[in-house]
Design an enzyme around this catalytic site. Structure first.
Site, PDB file in Angstrom:
ATOM      1  N   GLU A   1       0.823  -1.209   0.000  1.00  0.00           N
ATOM      2  CA  GLU A   1       0.000   0.000   0.000  1.00  0.00           C
ATOM      3  C   GLU A   1       0.849   1.248   0.000  1.00  0.00           C
ATOM      4  O   GLU A   1       1.945   1.264   0.552  1.00  0.00           O
ATOM      5  CB  GLU A   1      -0.831   0.063   1.274  1.00  0.00           C
ATOM      6  CG  GLU A   1      -1.778  -1.063   1.420  1.00  0.00           C
ATOM      7  CD  GLU A   1      -2.397  -1.047   2.809  1.00  0.00           C
ATOM      8  OE1 GLU A   1      -2.480  -2.126   3.404  1.00  0.00           O
ATOM      9  OE2 GLU A   1      -2.760   0.045   3.279  1.00  0.00           O
TER      10      GLU A   1
ATOM     11  N   CYS B   1       5.798  -7.445   7.212  1.00  0.00           N
ATOM     12  CA  CYS B   1       6.846  -6.955   8.110  1.00  0.00           C
ATOM     13  C   CYS B   1       7.182  -8.066   9.087  1.00  0.00           C
ATOM     14  O   CYS B   1       6.293  -8.786   9.542  1.00  0.00           O
ATOM     15  CB  CYS B   1       6.358  -5.719   8.865  1.00  0.00           C
ATOM     16  SG  CYS B   1       7.599  -5.018   9.979  1.00  0.00           S
TER      17      CYS B   1
ATOM     18  N   CYS C   1       2.954   8.341   1.694  1.00  0.00           N
ATOM     19  CA  CYS C   1       3.459   7.381   2.672  1.00  0.00           C
ATOM     20  C   CYS C   1       3.739   6.078   1.918  1.00  0.00           C
ATOM     21  O   CYS C   1       2.830   5.516   1.300  1.00  0.00           O
ATOM     22  CB  CYS C   1       2.368   7.180   3.716  1.00  0.00           C
ATOM     23  SG  CYS C   1       2.705   5.879   4.886  1.00  0.00           S
TER      24      CYS C   1
ATOM     25  N   CYS D   1      -1.599   1.523   8.557  1.00  0.00           N
ATOM     26  CA  CYS D   1      -0.543   0.613   8.146  1.00  0.00           C
ATOM     27  C   CYS D   1      -0.995  -0.816   7.791  1.00  0.00           C
ATOM     28  O   CYS D   1      -1.284  -1.618   8.672  1.00  0.00           O
ATOM     29  CB  CYS D   1       0.404   0.582   9.339  1.00  0.00           C
ATOM     30  SG  CYS D   1       1.970  -0.145   9.084  1.00  0.00           S
TER      31      CYS D   1
ATOM     32  N   CYS E   1      -0.589  -3.806  14.886  1.00  0.00           N
ATOM     33  CA  CYS E   1      -0.397  -3.357  13.499  1.00  0.00           C
ATOM     34  C   CYS E   1      -0.884  -4.412  12.519  1.00  0.00           C
ATOM     35  O   CYS E   1      -0.523  -5.592  12.636  1.00  0.00           O
ATOM     36  CB  CYS E   1       1.084  -3.067  13.283  1.00  0.00           C
ATOM     37  SG  CYS E   1       1.511  -2.793  11.566  1.00  0.00           S
TER      38      CYS E   1
ATOM     39  N   CYS F   1       4.595  -6.114  15.451  1.00  0.00           N
ATOM     40  CA  CYS F   1       3.925  -5.347  16.512  1.00  0.00           C
ATOM     41  C   CYS F   1       2.455  -5.782  16.537  1.00  0.00           C
ATOM     42  O   CYS F   1       1.787  -5.766  15.498  1.00  0.00           O
ATOM     43  CB  CYS F   1       4.024  -3.846  16.238  1.00  0.00           C
ATOM     44  SG  CYS F   1       5.726  -3.302  15.975  1.00  0.00           S
TER      45      CYS F   1
HETATM   46  N1  SAH Z   1       7.815  -0.111  10.566  1.00  0.00           N
HETATM   47  C1  SAH Z   1       8.012   1.271  10.748  1.00  0.00           C
HETATM   48  C2  SAH Z   1       7.329   2.132   9.710  1.00  0.00           C
HETATM   49  C3  SAH Z   1       5.958   1.715   9.284  1.00  0.00           C
HETATM   50  S1  SAH Z   1       4.679   1.679  10.526  1.00  0.00           S
HETATM   51  C4  SAH Z   1       7.607   1.694  12.130  1.00  0.00           C
HETATM   52  O1  SAH Z   1       6.987   0.906  12.840  1.00  0.00           O
HETATM   53  O2  SAH Z   1       7.950   2.803  12.504  1.00  0.00           O
HETATM   54  C5  SAH Z   1       4.191   3.384  10.561  1.00  0.00           C
HETATM   55  C6  SAH Z   1       3.489   3.831  11.826  1.00  0.00           C
HETATM   56  O3  SAH Z   1       2.152   3.331  11.895  1.00  0.00           O
HETATM   57  C7  SAH Z   1       4.207   3.347  13.082  1.00  0.00           C
HETATM   58  O4  SAH Z   1       4.430   4.418  13.970  1.00  0.00           O
HETATM   59  C8  SAH Z   1       3.207   2.365  13.630  1.00  0.00           C
HETATM   60  O5  SAH Z   1       3.368   2.215  14.993  1.00  0.00           O
HETATM   61  C9  SAH Z   1       1.888   2.952  13.216  1.00  0.00           C
HETATM   62  N2  SAH Z   1       0.775   1.996  13.296  1.00  0.00           N
HETATM   63  C10 SAH Z   1       0.769   0.697  12.975  1.00  0.00           C
HETATM   64  N3  SAH Z   1      -0.441   0.123  13.224  1.00  0.00           N
HETATM   65  C11 SAH Z   1      -1.228   1.091  13.726  1.00  0.00           C
HETATM   66  C12 SAH Z   1      -2.590   1.127  14.185  1.00  0.00           C
HETATM   67  N4  SAH Z   1      -3.355   0.038  14.183  1.00  0.00           N
HETATM   68  N5  SAH Z   1      -3.063   2.300  14.632  1.00  0.00           N
HETATM   69  C13 SAH Z   1      -2.287   3.419  14.646  1.00  0.00           C
HETATM   70  N6  SAH Z   1      -0.994   3.449  14.228  1.00  0.00           N
HETATM   71  C14 SAH Z   1      -0.467   2.290  13.775  1.00  0.00           C
HETATM   72 FE1  SF4 Z   2       6.307  -3.546  11.236  1.00  0.00          FE
HETATM   73 FE2  SF4 Z   2       3.888  -2.559  11.747  1.00  0.00          FE
HETATM   74 FE3  SF4 Z   2       5.661  -2.796  13.714  1.00  0.00          FE
HETATM   75 FE4  SF4 Z   2       6.033  -0.930  11.813  1.00  0.00          FE
HETATM   76  S1  SF4 Z   2       4.373  -1.022  13.288  1.00  0.00           S
HETATM   77  S2  SF4 Z   2       7.574  -2.358  12.654  1.00  0.00           S
HETATM   78  S3  SF4 Z   2       5.188  -2.032  10.022  1.00  0.00           S
HETATM   79  S4  SF4 Z   2       4.781  -4.500  12.536  1.00  0.00           S
END
Ligand code: SAH
Ligand code: SF4
Length: 405
Positions: free
Chosen positions: A103, A131, A124, A355, A138, A135
């Site tokens: 995306e 990934c 973005c 994300c 996410c 997390c």
């Molecule tokens: N992997 C990198 C960059 C991509 S994620 C990172 O984690 O920084 C980009 C941002 O989206 C990160 O700050 C992540 O914590 C946030 N994000 C992911 N899932 C989310 C969700 N369900 N609600 C709000 N922010 C989210």
């Molecule tokens: Fe990976 Fe999502 Fe964690 Fe960013 S927030 S490091 S994309 S799992």
């Protein structure tokens, strides 16, 4: 016959944006074409709305055909567009040549005369399909890891965004590596894509208008400071205490919060740039009094900027976004500690834009049993983390690509 390359271990047809200027010049010469064609090709790709070689009319039919046989014009087989927020946000679901989906999100904001800023348009971009960090809040983490993107696949997300903006008479002002994937776990391709995007022949965006977001890959932050010092660093912090951060960002087991902050501070000292910390606000998990106090004391005096982002609810977790009043209180607590704070609206929620959410939907839902089990594990692990216990193992994603499903 199409030319292939072996980036990331799989055989894929070579695409235009995977070639640097010298490599492109060599290909053009191999095809028996004159060297000025290189400029025409790059202009056609980056300064027009052409979506295929046929659209680059300056080249003429014979050369268009020869190029089409050798090099893919775009890294994507399919581009699906979704508009949200009355056209302020465009979400792109892109199918790569091997069928993987990623995306990119284009966000437009009007001029802000109070701050003296003109209209902005930010894209973005994703750096990986899926990934590996995992997390649990996410949607991308839930998908698991498919593969790294090539430099061309990253740049072409920006190219499409520019083409959309061109039809609206707008300029792209910023690029953020905050889509799917952990950019610093695909650092060579990410750096190569930055070099391509800052090349005047390919849009020439200023390095200072590019932000790389990381969940805390310490050696990557160090390389960023040394090798691309103009790039803005964003760190996804989410929690200041290790037991909770172990749960929210499993990479914390390898590089704990102190190491991440030390790396970000030294990045800031070396580059003279302010670090941005991202905190996804999760109700009852990282917004409790002890966590906001720990966050304020950890960042006090760092001069950093903090973005508080309400969590976008995703299907596989039992968690919800924090209450707006609580987010405001935490913002004020952080301001009192000398930090600048922005409370972000979650852009593109209507289109399921957090994300990886759109790609996760397309990948198919994990089974209800896997989701229920995952939610139970998260509840148990978060209860333990909130009491300060560090758990030994990260919780495996429930699928569809990542595990238990
Ligand atoms: N992997 C990198 C960059 C991509 S994620 C990172 O984690 O920084 C980009 C941002 O989206 C990160 O700050 C992540 O914590 C946030 N994000 C992911 N899932 C989310 C969700 N369900 N609600 C709000 N922010 C989210
Ligand atoms: Fe990976 Fe999502 Fe964690 Fe960013 S927030 S490091 S994309 S799992």
């Amino acid at each position: 016959m199409k030319t292939t390359e072996t980036t990331g271990g799989s055989q894929r047809p070579l695409s235009l944006s995977d070639l640097n200027v010298n490599q492109l010049a060599a290909r053009v010469s191999d095809l028996g074409a004159e060297s000025y064609r290189v400029t025409q090709i790059l202009d056609g790709a980056w300064r027009s709305v052409a979506t295929s070689w046929g659209g680059v009319t300056t080249l003429g039919k014979p050369l268009q055909e020869r190029l089409a046989n050798e090099i893919r014009f775009s890294a994507f087989d399919e581009v699906e567009r979704q508009e949200a927020e009355d056209g302020a946000t465009t979400k792109l679901l892109l199918t790569l040549s091997d069928g993987a989906k990623v995306e990119a999100v284009l966000m437009r904001s009007p001029a802000d005369p109070r701050r003296g800023s003109g209209p902005r348009a930010t894209v973005c971009v994703s750096s990986q399909a899926g990934c590996a960090v995992g997390c649990p809040f996410c949607a991308t983490g839930e998908l698991g890891f498919t593969r790294n993107l090539s430099a061309g696949e990253i740049q072409d997300q920006v190219r499409i965004a520019r083409q959309i903006l061109r039809t609206e008479d707008r300029e792209l002002t910023n690029v953020v590596y905050m889509g799917m994937g952990e950019p610093l776990q695909n650092i060579d391709a990410v750096f190569a894509s930055i070099d391509g995007l800052t090349d005047p022949a390919r849009g020439g965006i200023g390095q200072r208008r590019i932000t790389v977001s990381t969940s805390g890959v310490v050696p990557g932050i160090e390389r960023l400071a040394k090798q691309r010092p103009q790039i803005t660093l964003a760190v996804s912090l989410h929690a200041a205490r290790n037991p909770l951060r172990d749960l929210l960002v499993p990479l914390n087991r390898k590089w704990p919060v102190e190491a991440v902050i030390a790396a970000a501070d030294s990045h800031s000292r070396a580059t003279g740039r302010r670090t941005t910390y991202e905190v996804t606000m999760i109700d009852g998990i990282n917004d409790r009094a002890e966590d906001s106090a720990a966050l304020a004391s950890l960042l006090r005096g760092s001069g950093a900027h903090v973005n508080l982002i309400p969590m976008n609810a995703v299907a596989h977790t039992p968690w919800q976004e924090s209450k707006p009043e609580r987010i405001e209180q935490i913002a004020n607590q952080l301001r009192a500690a000398g930090l600048t704070v922005t409370v972000r609206r979650n852009r593109g929620r209507e289109a399921g834009a957090a994300c990886g959410q759109l790609a996760a939907e397309k990948a198919g839902a994990p089974t209800p049993i896997a989701v229920a089990r995952r939610r139970e594990l998260l509840l148990a692990a978060s209860a333990a983390a909130l009491q300060g216990q560090r758990t030994a193992q990260p919780i495996a994603p429930s699928g569809p690509l990542g595990g238990e499903a």
